[in-house]
Enzyme design. Structure first.
Site, PDB file in Angstrom:
ATOM      1  N   GLU A  46       0.831  -1.206   0.000  1.00  0.00           N
ATOM      2  CA  GLU A  46       0.000   0.000   0.000  1.00  0.00           C
ATOM      3  C   GLU A  46       0.865   1.254   0.000  1.00  0.00           C
ATOM      4  O   GLU A  46       1.911   1.295   0.654  1.00  0.00           O
ATOM      5  CB  GLU A  46      -0.914   0.070   1.238  1.00  0.00           C
ATOM      6  CG  GLU A  46      -1.862  -1.089   1.408  1.00  0.00           C
ATOM      7  CD  GLU A  46      -3.015  -1.111   0.427  1.00  0.00           C
ATOM      8  OE1 GLU A  46      -3.243  -0.083  -0.255  1.00  0.00           O
ATOM      9  OE2 GLU A  46      -3.670  -2.159   0.342  1.00  0.00           O
ATOM     10  N   THR A  47       0.411   2.267  -0.720  1.00  0.00           N
ATOM     11  CA  THR A  47       0.913   3.632  -0.597  1.00  0.00           C
ATOM     12  C   THR A  47      -0.267   4.504  -0.186  1.00  0.00           C
ATOM     13  O   THR A  47      -1.318   4.471  -0.829  1.00  0.00           O
ATOM     14  CB  THR A  47       1.516   4.140  -1.909  1.00  0.00           C
ATOM     15  OG1 THR A  47       2.667   3.339  -2.248  1.00  0.00           O
ATOM     16  CG2 THR A  47       1.955   5.594  -1.781  1.00  0.00           C
TER      17      THR A  47
END
Length: 259
Positions: A46-47
């Site tokens: 995830e970002t």
């Protein structure tokens, strides 16, 4: 345009364990395609991106391939960045997200996240799930993801999934879970449909796992461990249709995006 980016290991107190997330503080939203490209470049599960909004922050999460509706470890990482690096002065932070408002508060050196509980429902066991896991679960349930219950922690540890079979399933991901040897329950999480072979520690999955184990064990406070290679601990507290996920986080990288 230069942006500061942090890489934070969530659900652990030690670097290089738990689940790494990139966190990018913004003054205003970037173009969706650019945020997706940054997430792809980071190639982490995830970002997270957040912007100031009213009395809190807007928060969005991207895997390398898609934006998602809910992510626990990147929410924990975002709150960690605000508290530890941006001198956020209040004891709790409100994030506005695609899954509604999420509140994160400080509890000493840990962070507690208020999330929606997502109880699963029993369902038939798809053939692809059995072929993908290489074992027939003793029970199968579903909500956002498939929840495959195995008999022992050792069985969960030993899984070598066929991701091509799991990718055929109509879901975000697959949770394999069992009673823990030293915890209330353990799990692993596979999400090939959104570009994640195995997620190290998945906060959002515990929104489904905890209600299942709370009912089975007749207790609303649960200690869990996700037994991926990196591993991580998640404490869960059920409160009606809401729940609290409690964990720690540590920053391992601070960098600059040159756009």
């Amino acid at each position: 345009m230069n942006l500061t980016q942090y890489q934070v290991d969530a659900f652990t107190q030690r670097p290089f364990e738990g689940n790494p997330a990139a966190v990018v503080p913004l003054e205003q939203w970037l173009d969706d395609a650019l945020m997706q490209t940054i997430a792809n470049e980071n190639n982490l599960s995830e970002t997270a991106f957040f912007v100031p909004e009213d009395d809190g922050f807007g928060l969005r999460w991207f895997t390398p391939e898609a934006e998602v509706d809910l992510c626990g470890h990147a929410t924990l990482a975002s709150a960690h960045v605000l508290f530890e690096h941006m001198n956020y002065p209040h004891p709790s932070i409100r994030f506005s997200t695609r899954s509604g408002d999420l509140v994160v508060e400080r509890r000493g050196d840990r962070l507690a996240m208020d999330f929606p509980a997502q109880p699963t429902q029993p369902c038939d066991c798809p053939d692809e799930l059995v072929r993908g896991l290489g074992i027939t679960p003793v029970a199968v349930e579903k909500r956002v993801d498939y929840l495959a219950v195995l008999e022992t922690e050792a069985q969960v540890r030993a899984l070598e999934p066929d991701l091509s079979e799991l990718k055929k399933l109509d879901c975000r991901g697959i949770m394999a879970t069992a009673p823990g040897d030293t915890k209330d329950f353990v799990s692993r999480f596979f999400a090939p449909s959104v570009g994640i072979a195995e997620d190290p520690v998945t906060g959002s999955a515990h929104c489904q796992l905890a209600p299942y184990w709370a009912k089975r064990l007749s207790k609303n406070t649960l200690a869990a461990r996700q037994i991926s290679k990196r591993g991580g601990d998640v404490d869960c507290e059920l409160k009606g249709d809401r729940m609290t996920l409690v964990g720690s986080a540590v920053t391992v990288i601070k960098s600059e995006l040159l756009l």
